[in-house]
Design an enzyme around this catalytic site. Structure first.
Site, PDB file in Angstrom:
ATOM      1  N   HIS A   1       0.860  -1.189   0.000  1.00 54.95           N
ATOM      2  CA  HIS A   1       0.000   0.000   0.000  1.00 54.95           C
ATOM      3  C   HIS A   1       0.897   1.240   0.000  1.00 54.95           C
ATOM      4  CE1 HIS A   1      -3.421   2.478   0.481  1.00 54.95           C
ATOM      5  NE2 HIS A   1      -3.685   2.324   1.741  1.00 54.95           N
TER       6      HIS A   1
ATOM      7  N   HIS B   1      -2.557  -1.498 -10.558  1.00 54.93           N
ATOM      8  CA  HIS B   1      -3.444  -1.007  -9.484  1.00 54.93           C
ATOM      9  C   HIS B   1      -4.678  -1.903  -9.448  1.00 54.93           C
ATOM     10  CE1 HIS B   1      -6.111   1.668  -7.193  1.00 54.93           C
ATOM     11  NE2 HIS B   1      -5.006   2.243  -6.775  1.00 54.93           N
TER      12      HIS B   1
ATOM     13  N   ASP C   1       2.758   5.931  -7.253  1.00 57.00           N
ATOM     14  CA  ASP C   1       4.091   5.769  -6.653  1.00 57.00           C
ATOM     15  C   ASP C   1       5.219   5.734  -7.681  1.00 57.00           C
ATOM     16  OD1 ASP C   1       2.353   3.386  -4.686  1.00 57.00           O
ATOM     17  OD2 ASP C   1       2.906   5.421  -4.066  1.00 57.00           O
TER      18      ASP C   1
HETATM   19  C1  MLT Z   1      -4.313   4.817  -2.720  1.00 58.10           C
HETATM   20  O1  MLT Z   1      -4.181   5.986  -3.140  1.00 58.10           O
HETATM   21  O2  MLT Z   1      -4.849   4.535  -1.641  1.00 58.10           O
HETATM   22  C2  MLT Z   1      -3.707   3.719  -3.526  1.00 58.10           C
HETATM   23  O3  MLT Z   1      -3.746   4.025  -4.893  1.00 58.10           O
HETATM   24  C3  MLT Z   1      -4.290   2.358  -3.242  1.00 58.10           C
HETATM   25  C4  MLT Z   1      -5.744   2.180  -3.537  1.00 58.10           C
HETATM   26  O4  MLT Z   1      -6.422   3.058  -4.090  1.00 58.10           O
HETATM   27  O5  MLT Z   1      -6.230   1.072  -3.192  1.00 58.10           O
END
Ligand code: MLT
Length: 387
Positions: free
Chosen positions: A226, A267, A322
């Site tokens: 995460h 993702h 990221d």
């Molecule tokens: C986020 O911004 O929390 C990440 O992209 C992970 C997600 O959306 O599950």
């Protein structure tokens, strides 16, 4: 039989899949479209990226953008809430330096709760957001040993006060402020079901205070699958060791052939380039176009996608939030990637706090969402007896 619409049919194949795709609630702060990416109360994140961070905090909390006067009043209110009990910084100064920066953040949030919670969801949300600048600055400055804590100047703004209190040795403070303002907006919220947000709301549903709930959320963010992926991403880009497209392609192919992971791509929900990455690539070309790690990450934006697309089993070969963030932070003087997730957490505290306030005080006509209690199908639980 209720006449409410069937949203999702659960079959046995859906069990033990991490609730992937299960509609479990509603969210009023943001939406994640698989192709367009995240929007905050309907505004695409790219359109908000260069706004005052406080204006976007206001948006997530109030579901409307502030007028100039409302923004000025909100900033003044946050500044007035920013005073942190001195015991918090004193205790943070004594935390073990072998603890990860995210563990320091968890400790800082709980110290805030121990020394200043009111029990009112909205009050504590605003206070925590206002005081998070000092907590995050303390993590960087005190754990890095850069010097004693620097007294806050909350009138500067959430991000500016944090940069001021970080006092990063040798960094270009103006460039750091420009980067971290945009970084703060981009990372604030990402729908209702990402792990850190879900964890925070789940703990809050038991009426633990918002500080403990945000601590739970940050514990979720700490995971390398995460939020800590931004730290792993820069470490990965550092191992590539070239800006040459052909050599990068070979590196990607060799990594995949060896069963390795291409950090920063893919993702669970998105099926196109994450707009938060798109904004960061453009920012990098403005702030650090000649930085070699950024050039590597920028080349991977096309090369890694080309290679990943060759595998039909990969549903999303595109860059996520990221992919390039660490190279920008590194180029701006924050060279220790262990701290990167703390900046993700600094930002996400605002979005999760807003969603907790919604779940505790707005949803279900203000009654709030009941304590989370989902169902697990028992396995291997046939009746037995010791007799
Ligand atoms: C986020 O911004 O929390 C990440 O992209 C992970 C997600 O959306 O599950």
């Amino acid at each position: 039989m209720s006449d409410s619409k069937v949203l999702f049919e659960v079959t046995e194949e859906h069990l033990n899949t991490g609730l992937r795709g299960f509609p479990v609630g509603t969210v009023r702060t943001s939406k994640v479209d698989p192709i367009k990416g995240v929007s905050y109360v309907g505004f695409p994140v790219a359109e908000l990226a260069e706004m005052d961070p406080e204006a976007v905090v206001y948006l997530l909390l109030n579901k409307v953008l502030p007028t100039p006067q409302q923004l000025a009043d909100f900033k003044a209110d946050l500044a007035a809430r920013a005073t942190v009990d001195p015991r918090v910084t004193d205790f943070m100064a004594g935390l073990p330096k072998d603890g990860h920066p995210m563990e320091w953040l968890l400790a800082g949030l709980n110290l805030l709760g121990m020394t200043g919670k009111t029990g009112d969801w909205k009050e504590d949300a605003l206070n925590c957001i206002a005081r998070s600048s000092t907590i995050v600055a303390n993590v960087f400055r005190l754990r890095s040993g850069w010097g004693p804590a620097i007294p806050g100047k909350p009138e500067l703004g959430l991000v500016e006060n944090m940069v001021h209190q970080m006092g990063v040795p040798g960094a270009d403070a103006d460039r750091l402020r420009e980067l971290l303002r945009i970084f703060y907006v981009l990372h604030m919220d990402h729908g209702g079901g990402n792990l850190s947000t879900f964890a925070g709301k789940a703990v809050a549903s038991g009426h633990a205070d918002i500080y403990a709930s945000l601590g739970a959320a940050m514990a979720g963010l700490y995971g390398p699958l995460h939020g800590r992926a931004n730290q792993e991403c820069l470490n990965f880009v550092r191992t590539v060791g070239t800006t040459d497209a052909g050599e990068i392609e070979q590196f990607v192919r060799d990594t995949l052939a060896g069963g390795g992971k291409i950090f920063g791509f893919g993702h669970a929900v998105l099926r196109a380039e994450d707009p938060r990455a798109t904004v960061q690539y453009a920012l990098g070309q403005k702030l650090c176009p000649d930085d070699e790690l950024f050039q590597t990450a920028l080349t991977m934006r096309s090369v890694a996608v080309k290679v990943l697309q060759e595998n039909p089993k990969i549903s999303n070969p595109y860059p996520n939030v990221d992919a390039v963030s660490g190279t920008l932070l590194n180029a701006s003087g924050l060279t220790d990637s262990d701290y990167y997730t703390v900046l993700f957490g600094f930002s996400r505290i605002a979005g999760i706090a807003a969603q907790i306030v919604d779940e505790r005080t707005v949803l279900r006509s203000g009654k709030g969402v009941p304590i989370y209690r989902c169902k697990y199908i028992a396995e291997n639980q046939e009746p037995r007896s010791l007799g």
